[in-house]
Design an enzyme around this catalytic site. Structure first.
Site, PDB file in Angstrom:
ATOM      1  N   ASP A 215      -6.034  -3.273  -2.177  1.00 34.06           N
ATOM      2  CA  ASP A 215      -4.922  -2.961  -1.272  1.00 34.06           C
ATOM      3  C   ASP A 215      -4.275  -4.198  -0.636  1.00 34.06           C
ATOM      4  O   ASP A 215      -4.955  -5.033  -0.038  1.00 34.06           O
ATOM      5  CB  ASP A 215      -5.469  -2.058  -0.163  1.00 34.06           C
ATOM      6  CG  ASP A 215      -4.405  -1.311   0.581  1.00 34.06           C
ATOM      7  OD1 ASP A 215      -3.472  -1.951   1.084  1.00 34.06           O
ATOM      8  OD2 ASP A 215      -4.502  -0.070   0.668  1.00 34.06           O
TER       9      ASP A 215
ATOM     10  N   SER B 270       0.831  -1.203   0.000  1.00 35.71           N
ATOM     11  CA  SER B 270       0.000   0.000   0.000  1.00 35.71           C
ATOM     12  C   SER B 270       0.872   1.262   0.000  1.00 35.71           C
ATOM     13  O   SER B 270       1.617   1.492  -0.949  1.00 35.71           O
ATOM     14  CB  SER B 270      -0.963  -0.033   1.191  1.00 35.71           C
ATOM     15  OG  SER B 270      -1.991   0.915   1.048  1.00 35.71           O
TER      16      SER B 270
END
Length: 280
Positions: A185, A43
């Site tokens: 993510d 991320s």
């Protein structure tokens, strides 16, 4: 596999700011954690990891970028309703894959900015679509199966797409299309995915998210497993001052500069330990 690894976790734009500050502080203390054999990014850590691995800009320049007034990020926020759906998915999941499936379903149904608009932001941040020469691993989660995938220079996927996928916070940002599948993510599987550094004997973990839960292992727990296997590991997560500076909305670009300064201030407390780990 002997060698060094730097693990950078997820935590939104404020997480990028805080990690950049920590790295800058460590460099000022005489240690360059980016000079490792492998960079693992999840991320926020994927975006920063791509910049570090490329080596196009020094950490001092990246820090100045964080504290400058320049802004190109799209302001984002997980609203209370989305947070409640996250909590419900967590409570009804038994594995990271099951949790990923549920958040993937939410992400696929959520109205967000167009995928191309979000990709443009990532492209500007990363600066290049080509993978760096230094080994870089970027994590993402399949929005349908919930399975973790590792993208690297041998994956045949453009770097910007991989980083955009790793940074696709469910409901806040659109899932990213790669090879006909949708990806979300990498932090959905684990805040930092420290387990991917298994086999490296010296590991530094810098993660804006230090907590875990019944489904997702905390970075410290994953680091403990590496230590039990014989690795030397140093884990850095935000202290109380840094958490206050980062604020509750990790997607708020206005908190980048305070987060970066807090990271710089916190680095001094870890510099000696990080130097010892990397020196072996």
């Amino acid at each position: 596999m002997a060698g060094t690894a730097l693990v950078l976790g997820g935590g939104g734009v404020t997480g990028i700011g805080w990690m950049t500050g920590v790295l800058h502080g460590l460099a000022l203390a005489g240690t360059d954690p980016a000079a490792v054999d492998l960079v693992i990014g999840t991320s926020a850590g994927a975006a920063l990891g791509a910049q570090l691995a490329a080596g196009t800009h020094g950490i001092d320049a990246l820090y100045e970028q964080q504290i400058s007034g320049e802004e190109f990020e799209i302001p984002g926020r997980l609203r209370p309703g989305a947070i409640l759906r996250y909590a419900r998915a967590l409570l009804t999941s038994r594995t990271p894959e099951e949790y990923g499936q549920k958040l993937g379903a939410l992400a696929l149904a959520a109205p967000t900015v167009p995928e191309e608009q979000r990709r443009a932001v990532i492209a500007r941040r990363v600066g290049s679509d080509s993978w760096p020469a230094r080994a870089l691993a970027v994590t993402a989660v399949d929005a349908v199966t919930g399975e973790l995938r590792i993208f690297d220079k041998d994956s045949g996927v453009p770097l910007v797409d991989a980083v955009a996928a790793s940074s696709a916070v469910p409901v806040a940002w659109p899932p990213v299309t790669i090879e006909g599948r949708k990806w979300i993510d990498g932090g959905v599987y684990s805040p930092a995915n420290v387990q991917l550094a298994a086999g490296y004997d010296r590991v530094v973990v810098i993660s804006p998210t230090g907590s875990g839960n019944k489904v997702i292992a905390a970075p410290s727990a994953q680091a403990a497993a590496l230590t039990a296997a014989g690795a030397r590991v140093e884990v850095i997560t935000p202290g109380s001052a840094a958490r206050k500076a980062m604020g509750r909305n990790r997607l708020d670009p206005a908190r980048r500069a305070p987060a970066a300064r807090a990271g710089l201030a916190q680095a001094a407390a870890h510099a000696e330990a990080v130097a010892a780990v990397l020196a072996g």
